[in-house]
Scaffold this motif. Sequence first.
Motif, mmCIF file in Angstrom:
data_model
loop_
_atom_site.group_PDB
_atom_site.id
_atom_site.type_symbol
_atom_site.label_atom_id
_atom_site.label_comp_id
_atom_site.label_asym_id
_atom_site.label_seq_id
_atom_site.Cartn_x
_atom_site.Cartn_y
_atom_site.Cartn_z
ATOM 1 N N THR A 266 -25.049 26.135 2.890
ATOM 2 C CA THR A 266 -25.106 26.906 1.621
ATOM 3 C C THR A 266 -26.316 27.520 1.248
ATOM 4 O O THR A 266 -26.516 28.612 0.798
ATOM 5 C CB THR A 266 -24.497 25.898 0.433
ATOM 6 O OG1 THR A 266 -23.493 25.344 0.648
ATOM 7 C CG2 THR A 266 -24.477 26.304 -0.856
ATOM 8 N N PHE A 267 -27.567 26.812 1.230
ATOM 9 C CA PHE A 267 -28.558 27.120 0.937
ATOM 10 C C PHE A 267 -29.269 28.306 1.560
ATOM 11 O O PHE A 267 -29.970 29.125 1.498
ATOM 12 C CB PHE A 267 -29.635 26.110 0.577
ATOM 13 C CG PHE A 267 -29.552 25.706 -0.596
ATOM 14 C CD1 PHE A 267 -29.979 26.027 -1.854
ATOM 15 C CD2 PHE A 267 -28.826 24.128 -0.707
ATOM 16 C CE1 PHE A 267 -30.027 25.318 -3.147
ATOM 17 C CE2 PHE A 267 -28.594 23.665 -1.901
ATOM 18 C CZ PHE A 267 -29.235 24.242 -3.067
ATOM 19 N N SER B 6 -26.058 30.896 -8.136
ATOM 20 C CA SER B 6 -26.861 30.205 -8.857
ATOM 21 C C SER B 6 -26.880 28.510 -8.108
ATOM 22 O O SER B 6 -26.075 28.330 -7.161
ATOM 23 C CB SER B 6 -26.445 29.843 -10.220
ATOM 24 O OG SER B 6 -25.248 29.279 -10.450
ATOM 25 N N PHE B 7 -28.061 27.922 -8.691
ATOM 26 C CA PHE B 7 -28.193 26.559 -7.966
ATOM 27 C C PHE B 7 -27.110 25.725 -8.322
ATOM 28 O O PHE B 7 -26.696 25.018 -7.495
ATOM 29 C CB PHE B 7 -29.656 25.969 -8.499
ATOM 30 C CG PHE B 7 -29.872 24.862 -8.014
ATOM 31 C CD1 PHE B 7 -30.302 24.584 -6.758
ATOM 32 C CD2 PHE B 7 -29.751 23.483 -8.809
ATOM 33 C CE1 PHE B 7 -30.774 23.202 -6.194
ATOM 34 C CE2 PHE B 7 -30.184 22.373 -8.196
ATOM 35 C CZ PHE B 7 -30.814 22.177 -7.017
ATOM 36 N N ARG B 8 -26.619 25.797 -9.380
ATOM 37 C CA ARG B 8 -25.521 25.073 -9.827
ATOM 38 C C ARG B 8 -24.227 25.370 -9.036
ATOM 39 O O ARG B 8 -23.406 24.519 -8.563
ATOM 40 C CB ARG B 8 -25.027 25.205 -11.396
ATOM 41 C CG ARG B 8 -24.075 24.336 -11.718
ATOM 42 C CD ARG B 8 -23.818 24.371 -13.405
ATOM 43 N NE ARG B 8 -22.903 23.513 -13.831
ATOM 44 C CZ ARG B 8 -22.692 23.427 -15.169
ATOM 45 N NH1 ARG B 8 -23.597 23.861 -15.896
ATOM 46 N NH2 ARG B 8 -21.605 22.534 -15.674
ATOM 47 N N LYS C 221 -24.263 26.695 -6.087
ATOM 48 C CA LYS C 221 -24.191 26.066 -4.725
ATOM 49 C C LYS C 221 -24.123 24.727 -4.547
ATOM 50 O O LYS C 221 -23.574 24.057 -3.699
ATOM 51 C CB LYS C 221 -25.779 26.399 -4.180
ATOM 52 C CG LYS C 221 -26.002 27.997 -3.982
ATOM 53 C CD LYS C 221 -27.436 28.072 -3.664
ATOM 54 C CE LYS C 221 -27.671 29.620 -3.240
ATOM 55 N NZ LYS C 221 -28.952 29.922 -3.009
ATOM 56 N N LEU C 222 -24.618 23.814 -5.624
ATOM 57 C CA LEU C 222 -24.177 22.388 -5.542
ATOM 58 C C LEU C 222 -23.033 21.985 -5.831
ATOM 59 O O LEU C 222 -22.501 21.112 -5.061
ATOM 60 C CB LEU C 222 -25.009 21.633 -6.665
ATOM 61 C CG LEU C 222 -26.559 21.478 -6.619
ATOM 62 C CD1 LEU C 222 -27.122 21.022 -7.965
ATOM 63 C CD2 LEU C 222 -26.986 20.877 -5.503
#
Length: 227
Positions: free
Chosen positions: A58-59, A65-67, A69-70
């Motif tokens: 994913t990263f 956004s970071f959210r 991706k999480l």
Amino acid sequence: MAGGAMAGGGDSFRALLRAANALLQQRRYHAALAVIKGFRNGAVYGAKIRAPHALVMTFLFKSGSFREKLKSIAQATYAHSRNLACFVFTYKGLLAAQSRLQGKKIPFHSFLAACIGGWLVFGDNNPINSQIIMYLLSRILFGLSRLAVEKGYIPQPKQDPFPLLAALVWGTVLWLFEYHKETLQPSLQSSMTYLYEDSEVWHDVSDFLVYNKRTDSNKAAFLFALC
């Protein structure tokens, strides 16, 4: 008074724990308990396998956004964990049922139970199931090859065939990537694009050595570091 209530609660918990441990020792419940623990182990193992893989992929390759991706990591981990838990539960349950009906366990029971479980749990063609099936397929091919040699169906190779296998696998996958990319799994396409296509493009030192692709933000950060 409060201390007595706490002590009473502790005694009740210990009594419950002793009863649970006694139940777990009962051989007549072993098959049912094995199904339950199989579900537990499937859930835990699926999470352990998928979470690191989803985190890296994913990263490395996904935008957002970071959210977001999480959330993607959590969804992939949950799907893998749930599917593996449900499959183990189904497989062990069907295995126990067949053994009980026929009075003994035979090799075909494993095959039939796993076929039904695979159809019910992994029959949906999605990225998670696709990765799991391809992982298993490669292991199956190796296992069947070794079994064929062990049983004498094919002769023992005079030389290690692995170098030839490695050459054929890499030759085939790069040919597919170069000329029939759409036939490969998306995550494999992403990995190979990063390795073999992105390495063909650069503009300056920033996206030649520091970054894979130049953007306004990383270019500005690189120029600022030089100042």
